[in-house]
Design a protein around this motif. Structure first.
Motif, short mmCIF file in Angstrom:
data_model
loop_
_atom_site.label_atom_id
_atom_site.label_comp_id
_atom_site.label_asym_id
_atom_site.label_seq_id
_atom_site.Cartn_x
_atom_site.Cartn_y
_atom_site.Cartn_z
N UNK A 122 6.90 9.43 -1.71
CA UNK A 122 6.63 10.25 -0.53
C UNK A 122 7.76 11.26 -0.32
N UNK A 123 8.98 10.82 -0.51
CA UNK A 123 10.12 11.71 -0.35
C UNK A 123 10.21 12.74 -1.48
N UNK A 124 9.52 12.44 -2.60
CA UNK A 124 9.44 13.40 -3.70
C UNK A 124 8.28 14.38 -3.51
N UNK A 125 7.55 14.23 -2.40
CA UNK A 125 6.49 15.19 -2.10
C UNK A 125 5.10 14.78 -2.54
N UNK A 126 4.92 13.51 -2.89
CA UNK A 126 3.60 13.00 -3.30
C UNK A 126 2.92 12.32 -2.11
N UNK A 127 1.61 12.55 -1.97
CA UNK A 127 0.82 11.64 -1.16
C UNK A 127 0.74 10.30 -1.90
N UNK A 128 0.55 9.20 -1.17
CA UNK A 128 0.52 7.88 -1.80
C UNK A 128 -0.66 7.07 -1.30
N UNK A 129 -1.40 6.50 -2.21
CA UNK A 129 -2.47 5.56 -1.89
C UNK A 129 -2.09 4.20 -2.43
N UNK A 130 -1.97 3.22 -1.54
CA UNK A 130 -1.67 1.84 -1.93
C UNK A 130 -2.93 1.01 -1.73
N UNK A 131 -3.40 0.38 -2.80
CA UNK A 131 -4.67 -0.35 -2.71
C UNK A 131 -4.46 -1.85 -2.88
N UNK A 132 -5.35 -2.62 -2.27
CA UNK A 132 -5.45 -4.05 -2.56
C UNK A 132 -6.45 -4.23 -3.69
N UNK A 133 -6.02 -4.83 -4.78
CA UNK A 133 -6.93 -5.10 -5.89
C UNK A 133 -8.03 -6.07 -5.46
N UNK A 134 -9.11 -6.10 -6.20
CA UNK A 134 -10.18 -7.05 -5.92
C UNK A 134 -9.63 -8.47 -5.86
N UNK A 135 -10.17 -9.26 -4.94
CA UNK A 135 -9.76 -10.65 -4.73
C UNK A 135 -8.31 -10.77 -4.29
N UNK A 136 -7.80 -9.71 -3.65
CA UNK A 136 -6.45 -9.71 -3.09
C UNK A 136 -6.48 -9.06 -1.71
N UNK A 137 -5.62 -9.54 -0.84
CA UNK A 137 -5.42 -8.89 0.45
C UNK A 137 -6.69 -8.68 1.22
N UNK A 138 -6.92 -7.43 1.65
CA UNK A 138 -8.08 -7.09 2.46
C UNK A 138 -9.29 -6.69 1.64
N UNK A 139 -9.17 -6.71 0.34
CA UNK A 139 -10.30 -6.38 -0.53
C UNK A 139 -11.13 -7.62 -0.83
N UNK A 140 -12.42 -7.42 -1.00
CA UNK A 140 -13.31 -8.52 -1.29
C UNK A 140 -13.21 -8.92 -2.77
N UNK A 141 -13.76 -10.09 -3.06
CA UNK A 141 -13.82 -10.55 -4.44
C UNK A 141 -13.49 -12.01 -4.55
N UNK A 142 -14.24 -12.70 -5.37
CA UNK A 142 -14.02 -14.13 -5.57
C UNK A 142 -13.08 -14.40 -6.74
N UNK A 143 -13.12 -13.49 -7.73
CA UNK A 143 -12.33 -13.70 -8.94
C UNK A 143 -11.41 -12.52 -9.22
N UNK A 144 -10.18 -12.83 -9.64
CA UNK A 144 -9.19 -11.83 -9.99
C UNK A 144 -9.57 -11.22 -11.34
N UNK A 145 -9.40 -9.90 -11.45
CA UNK A 145 -9.91 -9.18 -12.62
C UNK A 145 -8.95 -8.99 -13.77
N UNK A 146 -7.64 -9.20 -13.53
CA UNK A 146 -6.60 -9.09 -14.57
C UNK A 146 -6.68 -7.80 -15.38
N UNK A 147 -7.05 -6.71 -14.72
CA UNK A 147 -7.10 -5.42 -15.38
C UNK A 147 -8.43 -5.13 -16.04
N UNK A 148 -9.09 -6.15 -16.56
CA UNK A 148 -10.36 -5.96 -17.26
C UNK A 148 -11.41 -5.40 -16.30
N UNK A 149 -11.50 -5.97 -15.10
CA UNK A 149 -12.43 -5.46 -14.09
C UNK A 149 -11.77 -4.39 -13.21
N UNK A 150 -10.49 -4.53 -12.96
CA UNK A 150 -9.79 -3.63 -12.04
C UNK A 150 -9.74 -2.19 -12.57
N UNK A 151 -9.83 -2.00 -13.88
CA UNK A 151 -9.80 -0.63 -14.42
C UNK A 151 -10.97 0.19 -13.89
#
Length: 316
Positions: A121-150
């Motif tokens: 942000x201090x370097x002048x970038x907008x920033x989007x921070x996301x909760x991956x599937x099955x984490x935090x406020x995002x839905x999902x029963x199973x963690x994707x380990x990159x295979x689904x998250x891509x």
């Protein structure tokens, strides 16, 4: 009963017990790591000297407080398989045509990227921070380990392109998040405004990292447990641990990639970033941070980390 039949029976019994044991271990491994977790279950000792984390919090907490003090727009999207995924969008102080999308690691959450986001942000970038599937406020029963998250990464990119216009996008991830952004960077549908990837301690594939953990923590070979676990995951979670890898992705990506890894990482071994770097066909750099455990490079030496990022972005 002849001696030959007795021996045959014993061998057969051992084989059955071995198969049953492998199936049991595979089930335990799946149930321990793939379903949604209630909280962070990564041993901090895996991420470096546990005593260091008191010092690291002196870096993390002020950045978290800084980020939480800023206004943000809460976003949500639908994944290709119908899950609601959520994230927070922070705008730089001045209007920006650059955006970094941050993906966290296993059993973590979007605020785990607070220190890097504060820096960008201090370097002048907008920033989007996301909760991956099955984490935090995002839905999902199973963690994707990159295979689904891509695929979720691609959905986020399409969403912000439509909502905010096609800014120059940088993808950033740590551990599972790093694996996610590398894999996403090679997708044929990746928009051309995605310019670069910063991958901090990416593993090459779920199969590789789980095999490493089996050997390190359980003193077990990958075969046959991982093959059984792979079949369980395909049946229950809809993907296999060998469906894709970062080694495949770096041979197909069009993005420049900065690989970062802590030299003391015992969870995702450094050789995984070495192999990713060696196989990468685009502009690339590899930085290893002395004394840093898993996911701890920014906190161990923030000055070196930030310089590496700035130098790399200036070079592309």
């Amino acid at each position: 009963m002849s001696a030959g039949l007795i021996v045959a029976g014993v061998v057969g019994g051992v084989a059955v017990l071995g198969a049953a044991g492998s199936f049991g271990v595979a089930n335990i491994l799946f149930n321990k790591v793939i379903p949604r977790q209630d909280g962070v279950k990564v041993d901090l000792n895996e991420m470096g000297d546990g005593g260091k984390w008191q010092e690291y919090m002196k870096v993390i907490q002020p950045n978290k407080e800084y980020l939480l003090s800023l206004p943000c727009e809460q976003l949500s999207i639908k994944s290709k398989d119908g899950l609601t995924l959520r994230g927070d969008y922070y705008k730089a102080e001045n209007s920006s045509d650059k955006l970094v999308i941050c993906f966290h690691g296993y059993t973590s959450g979007r605020m785990s990227s607070c220190s890097f986001a504060a820096f960008m942000l201090k370097e002048g970038y907008d920033c989007l921070l996301v909760d991956n599937r099955a984490h935090g406020d995002s839905e999902g029963e199973y963690i994707g380990f990159g295979i689904l998250d891509r695929y979720d990464c691609l959905s986020w990119i399409d969403y912000v392109n439509e909502k905010y216009g096609k800014k120059e996008i940088l993808l950033y991830g740590v551990s599972m998040g790093a694996t996610t952004v590398i894999m996403a960077s090679a997708d044929k549908k990746l928009p051309d405004n995605v310019k670069a990837v910063i991958a901090d301690c990416a593993f090459t594939s779920p199969f590789d990292v789980f095999s490493h953990v089996l050997k390190k923590d359980y003193k077990l070979p990958a075969f046959p447990t991982m093959e059984i676990n792979n079949r369980i995951c395909k049946k229950k979670a809809g993907y296999g641990f060998k469906d894709y890898s970062t080694l495949d992705a770096v041979k197909e990506t069009k993005c420049s990639i900065l690989f970062i890894h802590g030299e003391e990482d015992n969870f995702v071994p450094v050789w995984m970033s070495d192999k990713n770097y060696e196989a990468c066909v685009t502009k690339k750099a590899l930085v290893k941070i002395k004394g840093a455990g898993h996911g701890a490079s920014y906190y161990e030496n923030g000055e070196e980390y930030r310089k590496a990022v700035k130098d790399f972005l200036d070079s592309i």
